[in-house]
Design an enzyme around this catalytic site. Structure first.
Site, short mmCIF file in Angstrom:
data_model
loop_
_atom_site.label_atom_id
_atom_site.label_comp_id
_atom_site.label_asym_id
_atom_site.label_seq_id
_atom_site.Cartn_x
_atom_site.Cartn_y
_atom_site.Cartn_z
N ARG A 155 32.36 -55.85 34.09
CA ARG A 155 33.36 -54.78 33.94
C ARG A 155 33.12 -54.12 32.60
O ARG A 155 33.24 -54.75 31.55
CB ARG A 155 34.79 -55.35 34.00
CG ARG A 155 35.83 -54.32 33.57
CD ARG A 155 37.25 -54.78 33.85
NE ARG A 155 37.54 -54.72 35.27
CZ ARG A 155 38.78 -54.76 35.79
NH1 ARG A 155 39.83 -54.88 34.99
NH2 ARG A 155 38.98 -54.70 37.09
N GLN A 207 37.25 -52.94 44.52
CA GLN A 207 38.61 -52.55 44.89
C GLN A 207 38.58 -51.79 46.22
O GLN A 207 39.41 -52.03 47.11
CB GLN A 207 39.20 -51.66 43.79
CG GLN A 207 40.64 -51.24 44.06
CD GLN A 207 41.59 -52.41 44.02
OE1 GLN A 207 41.59 -53.18 43.08
NE2 GLN A 207 42.40 -52.58 45.06
N ASP A 239 47.32 -44.64 41.62
CA ASP A 239 46.83 -45.54 40.56
C ASP A 239 47.46 -45.05 39.25
O ASP A 239 48.04 -43.94 39.21
CB ASP A 239 45.29 -45.46 40.52
CG ASP A 239 44.65 -46.40 39.49
OD1 ASP A 239 45.35 -47.31 38.97
OD2 ASP A 239 43.45 -46.23 39.20
N1 NVA Z 1 41.92 -46.74 37.13
C1 NVA Z 1 42.33 -48.00 36.53
C2 NVA Z 1 42.11 -49.12 37.49
C3 NVA Z 1 42.52 -50.48 37.00
C4 NVA Z 1 42.22 -51.58 37.99
C5 NVA Z 1 41.57 -48.23 35.24
O1 NVA Z 1 40.37 -47.96 35.21
O2 NVA Z 1 42.18 -48.67 34.27
N1 CP Z 2 42.84 -53.93 40.50
C1 CP Z 2 42.18 -54.55 39.52
O1 CP Z 2 40.97 -54.38 39.32
O2 CP Z 2 42.97 -55.36 38.74
P1 CP Z 2 42.54 -56.01 37.37
O3 CP Z 2 42.32 -54.89 36.38
O4 CP Z 2 43.70 -56.89 36.98
O5 CP Z 2 41.28 -56.81 37.55
#
Ligand code: NVA
Ligand code: CP
Length: 319
Positions: free
Chosen positions: A108, A138, A231
């Site tokens: 990530r 996701q 979101d």
């Molecule tokens: N769009 C959000 C998704 C989190 C799972 C982000 O990137 O923070």
């Molecule tokens: N939806 C999702 O990716 O959640 P986290 O950011 O908690 O991993």
């Protein structure tokens, strides 16, 4: 079942998959959900997944960790300054080292290019656990949840309300298009997906003949759809735009009035974490149309299927 079509590959974006491969992954996830845990623990015995987190995570981390444990494998997590790709060492050198220890790498990171460099140098599969551009894991869980609810995907209509350019919106739309779901975005001009992206979605839909359109009216976008999705307004790493985004997206909240525009049977979806009172009201996210915790659970099932497809020949699974 012949050798898995995904064996040894990486998943950085939904479009790394064909429509058939996406369908195979979803079918595998559904199959796995029906296999007792006692019969699953040999499937990835002795396999190791390394997970690198440059940004916070609850669901991604825990669902991968529990998922691989249920399959008999193990996960090792490194976060923050434990790895610092791009500053402490090049992503290529990190990938070459990690591939000597592990069977797969999940990462990530905000920087999608860094992810591509890591995957380019890795001799084991690399999985995108969220980047600024994409969140394919996701999207797999989301499509799995929709398919379970409706028994099918083809011909459904989905509205994404809010920041139509973010990682979740883009991956969801690509996966939906591949599966034959038509998409409407409800976004202000500042957060609208490009015309080129909308055209690409129609192309991904192929013979399904889907539509992909963007409206500035959220009510218009949600009209008679089967799925309403939103979101958070500001994604991780973009915190400098919090105020600007809140002002632009204020009238794009998914609330009871907006849900009434959708079909009566419509479901509400959110990848979580949610900012209650901003992009969604408590009444909607806690309401009977909400499937957000089914989505959260399905992260684990979809990722178990993904790990099996990337790391095994899927022998024994007739899909
Ligand atoms: N769009 C959000 C998704 C989190 C799972 C982000 O990137 O923070
Ligand atoms: N939806 C999702 O990716 O959640 P986290 O950011 O908690 O991993």
């Amino acid at each position: 079942m012949p050798v898995s079509p995904l064996l040894g590959r990486s998943l950085l974006r939904v479009t790394d998959l064909t429509a058939v491969e996406l369908n195979t992954l979803l079918s595998l996830a559904i199959r796995l959900k029906g296999v007792p845990l006692r019969d699953q623990f040999t499937l990835l015995r002795g396999r190791t997944l390394i997970m690198l987190f440059e940004q916070p995570s609850l669901r991604t981390r825990v669902s991968f960790e529990v998922g691989i444990a249920q399959l008999g494998g193990q996960a090792i997590v490194a976060s923050g300054d434990e790895f610092m790709l791009g500053s402490r060492e090049s992503p290529e050198d990190a990938a070459r080292s990690l591939a000597r220890y592990a069977d797969a790498i999940m990462i990530r990171t905000y920087n999608h290019q860094l992810l591509e460099r890591l995957a380019g140098a890795s001799t084991v599969p690399v999985i995108n656990g969220l980047s600024q551009q994409a969140h394919p894991c996701q999207a797999l869980a989301d499509l799995l949840t929709i398919r379970e609810r409706f028994g099918t995907l083809e011909g459904l209509r989905l509205a994404y309300i809010g920041d139509g350019r973010n990682n979740v919106a883009q991956s969801l739309a690509e996966a939906a298009a591949l599966a034959g779901v038509s998409i409407t975005f409800g976004c202000p001009a500042t957060h609208r997906p490009s015309d080129a992206f909308l055209a690409k979605l129609v192309q991904l839909g192929g013979a399904h003949d889907i539509t992909a359109r963007a409206f500035t009216s959220p009510i218009r976008a949600a009209k008679e759809v089967d799925v309403v999705y939103t979101d958070i307004w500001t994604s991780m790493g973009d915190e400098q735009y919090i105020e600007r985004n809140a002002a632009a997206l204020l009238s794009y909240q998914v609330n009871e009035k907006l849900m009434r525009a959708a079909a009566k049977h419509a479901i509400f979806m959110h990848c979580l974490p949610a900012h209650r009172g901003e992009e969604v009201t408590d009444g909607v996210i806690d309401g009977i149309q909400s499937v957000v915790f089914d989505q959260a659970e399905n992260r684990m099932h979809a990722q178990k299927a993904l790990l099996l497809a990337l790391l095994t020949d899927l022998r024994g699974f007739e899909l």
